[in-house]
Design a protein around this motif. Structure first.
Motif, PDB file in Angstrom:
ATOM      1  N   ARG A  82      -4.045   3.768  37.201  1.00 10.39           N
ATOM      2  CA  ARG A  82      -4.364   2.578  36.426  1.00 10.39           C
ATOM      3  C   ARG A  82      -3.068   1.826  36.112  1.00 10.39           C
ATOM      4  O   ARG A  82      -1.980   2.403  36.199  1.00 10.39           O
ATOM      5  CB  ARG A  82      -5.107   2.939  35.147  1.00 10.39           C
ATOM      6  N   PRO A  83      -3.167   0.556  35.739  1.00 12.02           N
ATOM      7  CA  PRO A  83      -1.955  -0.207  35.436  1.00 12.02           C
ATOM      8  C   PRO A  83      -1.079   0.506  34.396  1.00 12.02           C
ATOM      9  O   PRO A  83      -1.573   1.041  33.404  1.00 12.02           O
ATOM     10  CB  PRO A  83      -2.503  -1.528  34.898  1.00 12.02           C
ATOM     11  N   GLY A  84       0.217   0.504  34.679  1.00 10.86           N
ATOM     12  CA  GLY A  84       1.178   1.165  33.804  1.00 10.86           C
ATOM     13  C   GLY A  84       1.611   2.528  34.272  1.00 10.86           C
ATOM     14  O   GLY A  84       2.653   3.039  33.848  1.00 10.86           O
ATOM     15  N   ASP A  85       0.835   3.171  35.166  1.00  8.31           N
ATOM     16  CA  ASP A  85       1.203   4.488  35.680  1.00  8.31           C
ATOM     17  C   ASP A  85       2.473   4.397  36.519  1.00  8.31           C
ATOM     18  O   ASP A  85       2.613   3.508  37.370  1.00  8.31           O
ATOM     19  CB  ASP A  85       0.085   5.074  36.551  1.00  8.31           C
ATOM     20  N   ALA A  86       3.385   5.337  36.305  1.00  8.41           N
ATOM     21  CA  ALA A  86       4.555   5.460  37.162  1.00  8.41           C
ATOM     22  C   ALA A  86       4.158   6.231  38.407  1.00  8.41           C
ATOM     23  O   ALA A  86       3.525   7.288  38.320  1.00  8.41           O
ATOM     24  CB  ALA A  86       5.677   6.185  36.425  1.00  8.41           C
ATOM     25  N   VAL A  87       4.526   5.707  39.579  1.00  4.04           N
ATOM     26  CA  VAL A  87       4.074   6.294  40.844  1.00  4.04           C
ATOM     27  C   VAL A  87       5.194   6.268  41.885  1.00  4.04           C
ATOM     28  O   VAL A  87       6.120   5.458  41.819  1.00  4.04           O
ATOM     29  CB  VAL A  87       2.849   5.538  41.418  1.00  4.04           C
ATOM     30  N   ILE A  88       5.077   7.158  42.845  1.00  6.39           N
ATOM     31  CA  ILE A  88       5.859   7.093  44.075  1.00  6.39           C
ATOM     32  C   ILE A  88       4.875   6.835  45.197  1.00  6.39           C
ATOM     33  O   ILE A  88       3.712   7.252  45.132  1.00  6.39           O
ATOM     34  CB  ILE A  88       6.676   8.382  44.298  1.00  6.39           C
ATOM     35  N   LEU A  89       5.336   6.140  46.250  1.00  2.00           N
ATOM     36  CA  LEU A  89       4.436   5.721  47.329  1.00  2.00           C
ATOM     37  C   LEU A  89       4.737   6.503  48.608  1.00  2.00           C
ATOM     38  O   LEU A  89       5.884   6.541  49.063  1.00  2.00           O
ATOM     39  CB  LEU A  89       4.615   4.230  47.636  1.00  2.00           C
ATOM     40  N   HIS A  90       3.691   7.137  49.148  1.00  2.70           N
ATOM     41  CA  HIS A  90       3.845   7.618  50.513  1.00  2.70           C
ATOM     42  C   HIS A  90       4.156   6.402  51.377  1.00  2.70           C
ATOM     43  O   HIS A  90       3.599   5.323  51.170  1.00  2.70           O
ATOM     44  CB  HIS A  90       2.576   8.315  51.013  1.00  2.70           C
ATOM     45  N   PRO A  91       5.077   6.545  52.374  1.00  2.00           N
ATOM     46  CA  PRO A  91       5.534   5.341  53.083  1.00  2.00           C
ATOM     47  C   PRO A  91       4.492   4.634  53.925  1.00  2.00           C
ATOM     48  O   PRO A  91       4.664   3.452  54.226  1.00  2.00           O
ATOM     49  CB  PRO A  91       6.691   5.862  53.946  1.00  2.00           C
TER      50      PRO A  91
END
Length: 342
Positions: A82-91
């Motif tokens: 949801r908006p605000g979540d800190a995430v890393i992205l699979h490329p």
């Protein structure tokens, strides 16, 4: 928004442009505000047109394939962030329904896009990806601290995970190159298996970093590294070599370091692996390629990062300093990984 884009291969640098901010166009889309974007040697290769014929991107476009940040907006079908979540992205942005995706191998997706390589990437203030690509970060992890794990991290982790399954107590693994990927690989080896870790590099500073990260032995590659490695193993050779360089002679040196039945894991590229059939047969060695990593492997790596078992050595640059970061990387002035922070 600002974005660092490649306009012309002959120009040899990126331009900072003002472009439209990406928006949600599909139910599974996720818009991420970039908190950190790793600067990778692949970015140099893209600018040098090494990938031009393979990827055929439409210029101009935004580079940056190691991305982390905060969810800004989500599509109507997104349920896991949801908006605000800190995430890393699979490329990769993957489809989820092809044979490769159903096997869990995201890099094999038949319908993927690769932001930063053949689509707009994360050297910008925002990026569009999809729900399949995002992984929520542990509360104490900052996006800029982990962004390079999205490519460099899982590439190193995937190779180490393969090797670790064969490396029992009393075995040895050579890591060629203790730079951006190699310094992650050393830590992953120490976390996943009991093998002795031997690090080979031409840089005194890289070898010093390797020692700080737990390498059992270091070898100066400017002075016959094959002989030095064989001396460490009593002349027999080692069970595994993970080559994070893949050029400048390492593709000849790596296989020559192996004991019978050993495995050469190729991660870096630029050179060629040319082995006589007799050498492969008589020594019964294996050569294994490694293509980045899958979503599950990135989840596993982030668990190691959250536990403090794997950490990145980083140098930070603003988005305006993108060409300075690329130049520093090209000239060997980056210790660990460079990260752009918009």
């Amino acid at each position: 928004m600002k974005a660092a884009r490649l306009h012309d291969y002959a120009e040899g640098r990126l331009r900072l442009d003002e472009v439209a901010t990406p928006t949600v166009t599909g139910p599974h889309d996720v818009i991420v505000r970039i908190g950190g974007a790793g600067v990778c040697r692949t970015d140099l290769h893209v600018i040098e047109s090494v990938w031009k014929e393979t990827l055929q991107p439409r210029l101009p476009y935004t580079l940056g394939h190691e991305n982390a940040g905060w969810v800004e907006e989500i599509g109507s079908a997104v349920t896991t962030v949801r908006p605000g979540d800190a995430v890393i992205l699979h490329p990769l942005v993957t489809c989820g329904v092809c044979a490769g995706c159903r096997r869990g191998e995201d890099m094999y997706c038949a319908n993927s896009s690769f932001p930063g390589l053949n689509a707009d990437g994360g050297f910008a203030e925002y990026i569009r990806t999809n729900e399949r690509a995002v992984i929520r970060l542990a509360e104490h992890l900052e996006p800029r601290e982990v962004a390079p794990f999205a490519d460099a991290g899982i590439t190193a982790y995937r190779a180490v995970k393969k090797a670790a399954s064969q490396l029992t107590a009393g075995t040895r693994c050579v890591v060629i190159g203790a730079g951006g990927l190699g310094h992650i690989g050393i830590q992953c080896l120490k976390a996943l298996c009991p093998a002795e870790v031997v690090v080979v590099d031409t840089s005194d500073e890289a070898l010093k970093l390797a020692e700080e990260l737990g390498a059992d032995h270091t070898v100066d590659a400017t002075d016959d590294p094959v002989a030095q490695v064989r001396d460490l193993s009593g002349g027999a050779g080692v069970e595994a070599v993970i080559d994070f360089v893949g050029e400048h002679g390492t593709t000849e040196q790596g296989p020559a370091m192996l004991t019978q039945g050993g495995t050469y894991y190729v991660v870096g590229y630029g050179g060629r692996v040319d082995l006589a059939a007799l050498q492969i047969i008589f020594n019964e060695i294996n050569v294994v390629g490694n293509l980045v990593g899958n979503y599950t492997e990135l989840c596993e790596l982030m668990a190691l990062a959250a536990a403090g078992k794997v950490r990145l050595h980083t140098q930070y640059y603003s988005l305006d300093q993108v060409n300075e970061a690329l130049d520093d990387l090209s000239r060997g002035r980056v210790r660990g990984r460079a990260v752009l922070v918009p």
